[in-house]
Design a protein around this motif. Sequence first.
Motif, PDB file in Angstrom:
ATOM      1  N   TYR A  62      25.444  50.262  89.615  1.00  0.00           N
ATOM      2  CA  TYR A  62      25.227  49.730  90.960  1.00  0.00           C
ATOM      3  C   TYR A  62      25.849  48.343  91.110  1.00  0.00           C
ATOM      4  O   TYR A  62      26.445  48.032  92.153  1.00  0.00           O
ATOM      5  CB  TYR A  62      23.731  49.664  91.288  1.00  0.00           C
ATOM      6  CG  TYR A  62      23.196  50.941  91.858  1.00  0.00           C
ATOM      7  CD1 TYR A  62      23.610  51.418  93.101  1.00  0.00           C
ATOM      8  CD2 TYR A  62      22.264  51.701  91.154  1.00  0.00           C
ATOM      9  CE1 TYR A  62      23.115  52.596  93.623  1.00  0.00           C
ATOM     10  CE2 TYR A  62      21.755  52.883  91.663  1.00  0.00           C
ATOM     11  CZ  TYR A  62      22.186  53.331  92.903  1.00  0.00           C
ATOM     12  OH  TYR A  62      21.701  54.512  93.415  1.00  0.00           O
ATOM     13  N   LEU A  66      28.682  47.345  93.913  1.00  0.00           N
ATOM     14  CA  LEU A  66      28.328  46.454  95.014  1.00  0.00           C
ATOM     15  C   LEU A  66      28.894  45.038  94.901  1.00  0.00           C
ATOM     16  O   LEU A  66      29.402  44.489  95.884  1.00  0.00           O
ATOM     17  CB  LEU A  66      26.804  46.393  95.158  1.00  0.00           C
ATOM     18  CG  LEU A  66      26.114  47.717  95.522  1.00  0.00           C
ATOM     19  CD1 LEU A  66      24.604  47.550  95.546  1.00  0.00           C
ATOM     20  CD2 LEU A  66      26.612  48.225  96.865  1.00  0.00           C
ATOM     21  N   ILE A 117      28.723  39.904  97.912  1.00  0.00           N
ATOM     22  CA  ILE A 117      29.178  41.139  98.544  1.00  0.00           C
ATOM     23  C   ILE A 117      30.032  40.753  99.747  1.00  0.00           C
ATOM     24  O   ILE A 117      29.525  40.108 100.671  1.00  0.00           O
ATOM     25  CB  ILE A 117      27.990  42.019  98.988  1.00  0.00           C
ATOM     26  CG1 ILE A 117      27.320  42.680  97.792  1.00  0.00           C
ATOM     27  CG2 ILE A 117      28.442  43.086  99.959  1.00  0.00           C
ATOM     28  CD1 ILE A 117      26.230  43.661  98.158  1.00  0.00           C
ATOM     29  N   LYS A 269      28.518  49.417 100.190  1.00  0.00           N
ATOM     30  CA  LYS A 269      28.898  47.998 100.157  1.00  0.00           C
ATOM     31  C   LYS A 269      29.281  47.517 101.548  1.00  0.00           C
ATOM     32  O   LYS A 269      28.871  46.422 101.976  1.00  0.00           O
ATOM     33  CB  LYS A 269      30.050  47.783  99.173  1.00  0.00           C
ATOM     34  CG  LYS A 269      30.459  46.327  99.029  1.00  0.00           C
ATOM     35  CD  LYS A 269      31.513  46.146  97.948  1.00  0.00           C
ATOM     36  CE  LYS A 269      31.912  44.690  97.808  1.00  0.00           C
ATOM     37  NZ  LYS A 269      32.897  44.484  96.715  1.00  0.00           N
TER      38      LYS A 269
END
Length: 281
Positions: A62, A66, A117, A269
């Motif tokens: 993950y 991301l 992000i 994302k």
Amino acid sequence: MAWFKREKKGIITSTQEKKEAPDGIWNKCPECKKPLHYAEQVENKYVCHYCNYHLRIGSKEYFSVLFDNNEFTELFPALRSGDPLNFNDNKKYTDRLEESNKKTGLIDAIRSGHGKIDGQDLVIACMDFNFIGGSMGSVVGEKIARSIDYCIQHRIPFLMISKSGGARMMEAAFSLMQMAKTSAKLALLSKARIPYISLLTDPTTGGVTASYAMLGDVNIAEPGALIGFAGPRVIKETIKKDLPKGFQTSEFVLEHGFLDFIVDRRQMKEKLATFLKMMNN
């Protein structure tokens, strides 16, 4: 027995000469049963490109999906579970912890990291199902609590990725106390007007569902995720009725108002970055 052997050149006469594929390169989709190559899985964000089944992944995967360029600072990496109850049910709790550590390379069922992000700061706490079923123990609750404190101190939004079988029975009441502790910390985060996004993945059950997993400013889930408190078998035996088709899937939960969105992992994302821009503004 010449007739029993192949003696022409270019024809393999022994299985010992066959080259086997190294472990981990291929696996099988649990849904459609078709073979998946690891490189293709990574490229497709660990989603089956045949049937769109979202494979179960952990914090390592993950974070790579991301965080920008997979760059992040891990928070509170040294927290370890104790054994306050001296739990021993055919196997000591301390032995279970040590076995899970050797098997997974993880210290407990959660990791937290601070990264970006789409250029925006974000703290992610992500649960790992491979560590004792992603069970919620004292370390899980403490890492979430400390991550929230870090977010309040630095004014950074918080993303919680839940993947759990529920409370950790080896810690009994100590585990259940984490429900109240994390919920109280999230109330402080809300009071500080800092965004909290909750992402529910397969499976999210038990005390995790009954606490921090359902308390997001935005509650989102991946397609087909199992989301519920008690398991379908327990519920069916309790109410003595057949359950609706697709009961406790993220689609069913969304239809009944417990989720805001279902988001494909391949767009996750981008969607999170959009939510953060909206909330920060």
